[in-house]
Write a protein that holds these residues in place. Structure first.
Motif, PDB file in Angstrom:
ATOM      1  N   TYR A   1      88.976  42.825  23.070  1.00  0.00           N
ATOM      2  CA  TYR A   1      89.003  41.517  23.079  1.00  0.00           C
ATOM      3  C   TYR A   1      88.320  41.105  21.720  1.00  0.00           C
ATOM      4  O   TYR A   1      87.270  41.420  21.761  1.00  0.00           O
ATOM      5  CB  TYR A   1      88.664  40.583  24.357  1.00  0.00           C
ATOM      6  CG  TYR A   1      89.567  40.828  25.347  1.00  0.00           C
ATOM      7  CD1 TYR A   1      90.843  40.418  25.721  1.00  0.00           C
ATOM      8  CD2 TYR A   1      88.993  41.393  26.676  1.00  0.00           C
ATOM      9  CE1 TYR A   1      91.660  40.757  26.649  1.00  0.00           C
ATOM     10  CE2 TYR A   1      89.907  41.765  27.651  1.00  0.00           C
ATOM     11  CZ  TYR A   1      91.103  41.137  27.624  1.00  0.00           C
ATOM     12  OH  TYR A   1      91.976  41.155  28.705  1.00  0.00           O
ATOM     13  N   GLU A   2      89.039  40.213  21.055  1.00  0.00           N
ATOM     14  CA  GLU A   2      88.404  39.684  19.840  1.00  0.00           C
ATOM     15  C   GLU A   2      87.015  39.405  20.235  1.00  0.00           C
ATOM     16  O   GLU A   2      85.963  39.352  19.480  1.00  0.00           O
ATOM     17  CB  GLU A   2      88.936  38.675  19.340  1.00  0.00           C
ATOM     18  CG  GLU A   2      89.547  38.836  17.817  1.00  0.00           C
ATOM     19  CD  GLU A   2      90.355  37.798  17.750  1.00  0.00           C
ATOM     20  OE1 GLU A   2      90.023  36.602  17.166  1.00  0.00           O
ATOM     21  OE2 GLU A   2      91.619  38.151  17.453  1.00  0.00           O
ATOM     22  N   GLN A   3      86.620  38.596  21.291  1.00  0.00           N
ATOM     23  CA  GLN A   3      85.581  37.900  21.493  1.00  0.00           C
ATOM     24  C   GLN A   3      84.467  38.693  22.302  1.00  0.00           C
ATOM     25  O   GLN A   3      83.321  38.210  22.716  1.00  0.00           O
ATOM     26  CB  GLN A   3      85.838  36.541  22.364  1.00  0.00           C
ATOM     27  CG  GLN A   3      86.818  35.655  21.507  1.00  0.00           C
ATOM     28  CD  GLN A   3      87.490  34.489  22.466  1.00  0.00           C
ATOM     29  OE1 GLN A   3      87.222  34.639  23.544  1.00  0.00           O
ATOM     30  NE2 GLN A   3      87.893  33.493  21.774  1.00  0.00           N
TER      31      GLN A   3
ATOM     32  N   ASP B   1      81.325  39.156  20.378  1.00  0.00           N
ATOM     33  CA  ASP B   1      80.387  37.969  20.570  1.00  0.00           C
ATOM     34  C   ASP B   1      79.638  37.709  21.894  1.00  0.00           C
ATOM     35  O   ASP B   1      78.707  37.317  21.608  1.00  0.00           O
ATOM     36  CB  ASP B   1      81.426  36.553  20.358  1.00  0.00           C
ATOM     37  CG  ASP B   1      82.065  36.455  18.921  1.00  0.00           C
ATOM     38  OD1 ASP B   1      81.431  37.203  18.062  1.00  0.00           O
ATOM     39  OD2 ASP B   1      83.086  35.853  18.621  1.00  0.00           O
TER      40      ASP B   1
ATOM     41  N   LEU C   1      88.789  35.413  27.552  1.00  0.00           N
ATOM     42  CA  LEU C   1      88.545  36.197  26.516  1.00  0.00           C
ATOM     43  C   LEU C   1      89.726  36.266  26.031  1.00  0.00           C
ATOM     44  O   LEU C   1      90.875  36.756  26.477  1.00  0.00           O
ATOM     45  CB  LEU C   1      87.728  37.614  26.765  1.00  0.00           C
ATOM     46  CG  LEU C   1      86.484  37.367  26.976  1.00  0.00           C
ATOM     47  CD1 LEU C   1      85.798  38.799  26.853  1.00  0.00           C
ATOM     48  CD2 LEU C   1      85.618  36.426  26.173  1.00  0.00           C
TER      49      LEU C   1
ATOM     50  N   HIS D   1      79.045  31.088  25.668  1.00  0.00           N
ATOM     51  CA  HIS D   1      80.521  31.583  25.191  1.00  0.00           C
ATOM     52  C   HIS D   1      81.455  30.289  25.466  1.00  0.00           C
ATOM     53  O   HIS D   1      82.310  29.930  24.780  1.00  0.00           O
ATOM     54  CB  HIS D   1      80.990  32.706  26.060  1.00  0.00           C
ATOM     55  CG  HIS D   1      82.338  33.294  25.561  1.00  0.00           C
ATOM     56  ND1 HIS D   1      82.331  33.991  24.657  1.00  0.00           N
ATOM     57  CD2 HIS D   1      83.650  33.015  26.339  1.00  0.00           C
ATOM     58  CE1 HIS D   1      83.602  34.061  24.284  1.00  0.00           C
ATOM     59  NE2 HIS D   1      84.364  33.572  25.440  1.00  0.00           N
TER      60      HIS D   1
ATOM     61  N   LYS E   1      83.599  28.741  22.537  1.00  0.00           N
ATOM     62  CA  LYS E   1      85.100  29.462  22.454  1.00  0.00           C
ATOM     63  C   LYS E   1      86.036  28.592  23.260  1.00  0.00           C
ATOM     64  O   LYS E   1      87.245  28.516  23.231  1.00  0.00           O
ATOM     65  CB  LYS E   1      85.422  30.950  22.633  1.00  0.00           C
ATOM     66  CG  LYS E   1      84.363  31.719  22.283  1.00  0.00           C
ATOM     67  CD  LYS E   1      84.471  31.974  20.649  1.00  0.00           C
ATOM     68  CE  LYS E   1      83.566  32.865  20.009  1.00  0.00           C
ATOM     69  NZ  LYS E   1      83.718  32.822  18.492  1.00  0.00           N
TER      70      LYS E   1
END
Lengths: 221, 537
Positions: free
Chosen positions: A94-96, A99, A220, B453, B457
């Motif tokens: 997942y891209e996130q 992060d 995500l 998060h 996001k």
């Protein structure tokens, strides 16, 4: 602030794949044309069975599944693991995910991957994500060949929770301050023993549990 | 000749203060997503908002005039040059309440500023929403705020929410003399010119607070968003008595020293309700027959609508606010003018404090737009904002009773307020002590990677935000002797918040009188629209 860690399930939590994909990759890289074709066919034929077993019992599913590695050589598995990471796991991250891990690290957490997959398949991913520890299943090898059996205890369900508890005791971490991340209700035990559980892209049952216990839910992408 | 009583009534009406008499009509009071019609005891002092001031006839012209005749700065066109880096920082959706009818005044300001920038050959322009640790605005909300044309041209690469948790997105400047961290959004800090686009809804907004809190991070906000600063503030709305304001000024002064910031501040009138709800802004004495019919229809509709539906309807009705003033230029002189205009609209002179004060709590707060007014937000509305709607002297006496009208439902929005849920259910049962909460748990919530998060996001308030909400009520909590929530539909929410509950307002007044004595004086702040009680002792 006491020492703490963030524990991540991998399949479905950090990557949008599961161990069936990983095995399929191995099957398709069997080495000989006939072997590849044969294993691919068997794998394809077994997919509905895998699916059904996964829903019914993750433990039985895992045991059943590992048998397919029987006879493969260790060096071959390690080589294919690196390719498999590049071809299957990395694009499926997942891209996130990175992060999320970076945020945990900023908060002072150690990063630990806890997965029912086999350790050699997950090692390149753990390295890529900068994980401090990988808790995964270990394949038994005899004479350099996989036996298709996993060295017990099999990391899944309640055993994931035990492994996390042992890790925290060994490393002097406070379980109450640790974070847990998973997508599946089968990891309920793992989420329930850490002080800060989080449901990530949860299945329907985990979503209900997360709502009932007021756990944060992350989606995500 | 008219009896003296009638003359008294006329006088009181003119001064926005009505003393309840035997024949006074029942008051129409907000209670969450509903209204209560309540008869108040004779002698109750009802404080009404001032009528809306007249808006400026041509908003664009007012903006142009302001930016061409700024306070203590050169006109905006003189500050622009080709090739420069320009960033417009914009107030977020927390003001005004409810959101205003389109075009939002921010859109109008941006249309003028961006046109001027284009004429001056400025191409490198970013629009940053000053959401601080508030939730990110959704794309639809962002579109509505600046209009289709600007949104399409700038979103998402050059029109975005500030991210206080972006590890590479924050720059720290020198600290203030009080060792307060001064941190700013990197794009903002590295701009040749910053234009701050403000909407002033209450005197607490604007001035140094705009930049000092809007585009900064947790480390900087900790300097003043803490229980000690709140306890040291006699009112959040009066700069002279606000430690919060002073801290923001110190931080803002450092920012102004390092950056060229051109403020454009706007004040609004308090025309919160358009037709057909306009009557809600009137005194009940002035209701026409048609108003009474509309009220009955409204009450009937709300009685039969599920709460979620009522909430949706309320959130969908924007307010027809009008712009009463536009001021531009350097931070402090601009804000002085804004404050003056703001007080003109909101300030209602009141003689003396009361033993018992009633606050009707509406469905919305700065932190619940398009969401739910959860118990912590109810708390901040009562003990934080409404309690502080004054110039340093609270409407309620020290040790007096506050009565809040609200159902106090146990509902939270897991998308916008995930950390609130944990704060309410896990921390409040342990302690309500702000100092202890700050010391023991604040950092844990602020750094929780899941909350970080969800803030970065998703559309969630930052993990630390419920602490700020709790601190915001500190001033009121320290001052009042008792809080009663009238109409609370459960026992546990008031109990966790440390309050009493009653089914009705009448019972609440009885209990309050039992606490303060039979001769206790009562005031009702007939809000909304917004008003500030200017209490003279």
């Amino acid at each position: 602030m006491p020492a703490k860690a963030a524990f991540y399930d991998v399949d479905g939590t950090l990557v949008r794949t599961n161990i069936v994909h990983v095995y399929a990759y191995y099957a398709m890289n069997r080495g000989s044309l006939l072997g590849t074709a044969g294993r691919s066919l068997v794998t394809a034929a077994s997919l509905p069975l895998f699916g059904a077993l996964d829903v019914i019992n993750r433990k039985v599913f895992n045991e059943f599944f590992y048998r397919y590695y029987e006879g493969l050589t260790e060096d071959r598995l390690l080589t294919v693991a690196e390719d498999m990471f590049e071809d299957v796991l990395k694009p499926a991250l997942y891209e996130q995910s990175k992060d999320l891990i970076a945020e945990a690290r900023r908060a002072g957490c150690r990063i630990v991957l806890v997965t029912g997959a086999l350790d050699f398949t997950m090692r390149p991913l753990a390295r890529y994500l900068g994980a401090d520890e990988l808790i995964a299943n270990k394949m038994q090898f005899v004479g350099g060949h996989a036996t298709g059996k996993v060295i017990p205890p099999i990391i899944e369900g309640a055993n994931k929770a035990n492994a996390i508890r042992d890790y925290c005791a060994r490393e002097g971490l406070s379980l109450a301050h640790c974070h847990g991340y998973s997508d599946s209700a089968s990891d309920y035990a793992m989420l329930a023993i850490v002080g800060r559980p989080t449901a990530v892209n949860p299945d329907m049952r985990l979503r209900q549990l997360a709502r009932a216990y007021n756990w944060p839910i992350l989606d995500l992408k | 000749m008219r009896p003296i009583k009638t003359l008294q009534k006329l006088y009181d009406e003119e001064s926005q203060v009505v003393i309840t008499e035997k024949g006074s009509p029942p008051r129409v009071l907000f209670s969450g997503e509903n209204f209560l019609q309540e008869d108040l005891p004779v002698g109750t002092r009802v404080i009404f908002p001032r009528p809306p001031m007249a808006g400026v006839p041509n908003v664009k012209a007012a903006i142009r005039w302001a930016i061409n005749h700024p306070e203590n700065m050169e006109p905006l066109h003189a500050l622009m040059r080709p090739g420069m880096k320009l960033t417009c920082v914009i107030d977020d959706i927390s003001v005004p309440l409810p959101p205003m009818v389109t075009p939002d005044v921010r859109q109008t300001i941006l249309e003028v500023v961006l046109e001027l920038a284009a004429d001056s050959g400025v191409d490198d322009i970013h629009l940053v929403i000053a959401n601080a640790l508030h939730r990110r605005m959704t794309e639809a909300e962002m579109r509505r705020m600046v209009g289709e044309k600007i949104h399409n041209a700038y979103y998402p690469d050059r029109y975005y929410n500030h991210d206080a948790e972006d590890p590479d997105g924050i720059v720290e400047m020198e600290r203030t003399l009080h060792n307060e961290v001064v941190a700013l959004n990197r794009r903002v800090a590295e701009s040749d010119l910053v234009v701050y686009v403000n909407v002033n809804f209450v005197p607490m907004n604007g001035g140094h607070k705009s930049m000092g809190t809007g585009v900064t991070n947790y480390a900087s906000l900790r300097a003043h968003h803490n229980p000690k600063t709140i306890r040291d503030s006699d009112s959040y709305m009066e700069p002279k008595t606000s430690a919060l304001y002073k801290s923001n000024s110190r931080i803002g002064t450092v920012i102004d020293k390092n950056l060229k910031v051109f403020h454009i501040e706007t004040t609004l009138n308090n025309r919160m309700f358009g037709a057909p709800l306009e009557f809600l802004g009137k005194k009940e004495e002035d209701y026409t027959e048609a108003d009474r019919l509309r009220l009955q229809a409204l009450l009937f509709g709300l009685k039969h609508a599920p709460r979620a539906a009522a909430r949706k309807i309320f959130n969908a009705v924007p307010a027809p606010y009008e712009v009463t003033g536009v001021f531009a230029g350097a931070t402090e002189p601009v804000h002085a003018k804004t404050l003056e205009m703001s007080w003109k609209q909101y300030s209602v002179p009141v003689e003396g404090q009361s033993d018992i004060v009633i606050f009707p709590i509406p469905f919305i707060s700065p932190y619940s737009v398009n969401s739910i007014l959860n118990p912590l937000l109810l708390q901040v509305m009562g003990l934080g904002y409404f309690f502080n709607l004054n110039r340093g002297v609270p409407l309620v006496k020290k040790g007096g009773v506050l009565i809040l009208l609200h159902p106090a439902f146990d509902e939270f929005d897991p998308v916008q307020h995930p950390s609130y849920i944990e704060f309410f259910n896990r921390l409040l049962p342990e302690t309500r002590d702000s100092m202890k909460l700050e010391h023991k748990y604040e950092r844990e919530f602020a750094e929780n990677p899941s909350y970080v998060h969800l803030y970065r996001k998703g559309n969630a308030y930052h993990g630390v935000h419920p602490f700020y909400m709790w601190y915001w009520g500190e001033n009121g909590r320290q001052h009042v002797g008792k809080v009663i929530v009238a109409g609370a539909e459960n026992n546990h929410v008031p109990e966790l918040l440390g309050w009493d509950r009653t089914d009705t307002l009448t019972e609440a007044i009885e209990e309050a009188r039992g606490f303060m004595g039979r001769s206790a004086t009562i005031s009702l702040l007939r809000i909304a629209p917004t008003l500030l009680a200017d209490v003279k002792l």
